[in-house]
Design a protein around this motif. Structure first.
Motif, short mmCIF file in Angstrom:
data_model
loop_
_atom_site.label_atom_id
_atom_site.label_comp_id
_atom_site.label_asym_id
_atom_site.label_seq_id
_atom_site.Cartn_x
_atom_site.Cartn_y
_atom_site.Cartn_z
N TYR A 36 0.83 -1.20 0.00
CA TYR A 36 0.00 0.00 0.00
C TYR A 36 0.87 1.26 0.00
O TYR A 36 0.57 2.23 -0.70
CB TYR A 36 -0.92 0.03 1.23
N CYS A 37 1.93 1.23 0.79
CA CYS A 37 2.81 2.41 0.88
C CYS A 37 3.47 2.70 -0.47
O CYS A 37 3.58 3.86 -0.86
CB CYS A 37 3.86 2.21 1.95
N ALA A 79 -4.42 13.56 -2.34
CA ALA A 79 -5.60 13.08 -1.60
C ALA A 79 -5.71 11.57 -1.73
O ALA A 79 -5.98 10.87 -0.74
CB ALA A 79 -6.87 13.76 -2.11
N ARG A 80 -5.50 11.05 -2.92
CA ARG A 80 -5.54 9.60 -3.14
C ARG A 80 -4.40 8.92 -2.38
O ARG A 80 -4.59 7.85 -1.80
CB ARG A 80 -5.47 9.29 -4.64
N ALA A 81 -3.23 9.54 -2.36
CA ALA A 81 -2.10 8.98 -1.62
C ALA A 81 -2.44 8.87 -0.14
O ALA A 81 -2.17 7.83 0.49
CB ALA A 81 -0.86 9.83 -1.83
N TYR A 140 -2.42 5.51 2.12
CA TYR A 140 -1.64 5.40 3.35
C TYR A 140 -2.55 5.02 4.52
O TYR A 140 -2.14 4.26 5.41
CB TYR A 140 -0.89 6.70 3.65
N ASP A 141 -3.78 5.53 4.52
CA ASP A 141 -4.75 5.13 5.56
C ASP A 141 -5.03 3.63 5.49
O ASP A 141 -5.12 2.96 6.53
CB ASP A 141 -6.07 5.90 5.40
N LYS A 188 -4.38 0.63 8.31
CA LYS A 188 -5.37 -0.34 8.79
C LYS A 188 -4.74 -1.73 8.86
O LYS A 188 -5.05 -2.51 9.76
CB LYS A 188 -6.59 -0.36 7.87
N VAL A 189 -3.85 -2.02 7.92
CA VAL A 189 -3.15 -3.31 7.92
C VAL A 189 -2.10 -3.34 9.03
O VAL A 189 -1.96 -4.33 9.74
CB VAL A 189 -2.49 -3.56 6.54
#
Length: 182
Positions: A4-5, A18-20, A24-25, A29-30
């Motif tokens: 994800y990162c 904003a999408r980045a 990152y959120d 969560k993971v």
């Protein structure tokens, strides 16, 4: 979380901050203690000129790095620690806190050599902001040299071009090198 990162970093590089942040959120969560995700958020905040939030995220990332078995310890010598320090150095450059930025960049390289090239590039930027252009040029040259792998074709080309620039005695010779005539 690392996948994800990396995806978020690509989004940020494309200017979709904003999408980045959203990605990152997802990484957090993971892995709620993901240093990479927290630093990624901080770098996006830095790009958005949200310096207070950037500083808060970097403080949180440093807390993650210092945790060892739940106990606070000295910042470890690791790629994660170096990444946090590198991002903190970038934030300090943006805050025009040049002396502190230089010290933090030195700590980043001491934490892990893998950040040597970006640290040298940031040092070049801060020297540029201080109107120390000759020293900035040297720092940017150091950054480029650290990125070069002499075993690759691109690395060999870079080293050859650098040797030609170094051998050029006057500006007219440099113009010939830049034009590819020498």
């Amino acid at each position: 979380a690392l996948g994800y990162c990396r995806l978020a970093a690509l989004e940020a590089a494309a200017g979709r901050l904003a999408r980045a942040h959203e990605i990152y959120d997802q990484a957090q969560k993971v892995d709620p203690f993901s240093v990479e995700a927290e630093v990624g958020h901080a770098l996006c905040d830095l790009e958005e000129q949200n310096l207070p939030l950037c500083d808060a995220r970097l403080l949180q990332a440093r807390t993650f790095v210092r945790r060892a078995g739940g106990a606070e310890t000295e910042t470890a010598r690791s790629p994660s620690a170096a990444l946090v320090l590198l991002a903190q150095g970038a934030a300090l450059v943006e805050h025009s806190r040049h002396q502190e930025a230089n010290e933090v960049l030195n700590l980043a390289v001491a934490a892990h050599a893998s950040v040597g090239a970006p640290a040298a590039a940031l040092r070049g930027r801060l020297l540029e902001l201080m109107s120390q252009n000759t020293r900035a040029y040297d720092a940017f040259s150091d950054a480029a040299a650290l990125e070069v792998q002499p075993a690759t074709l691109a690395g060999l080309c870079f080293l050859q071009a650098q040797a030609q620039f170094d051998a050029a005695a006057d500006p007219a010779d440099l113009e010939k090198v830049l034009a590819g005539r020498e």
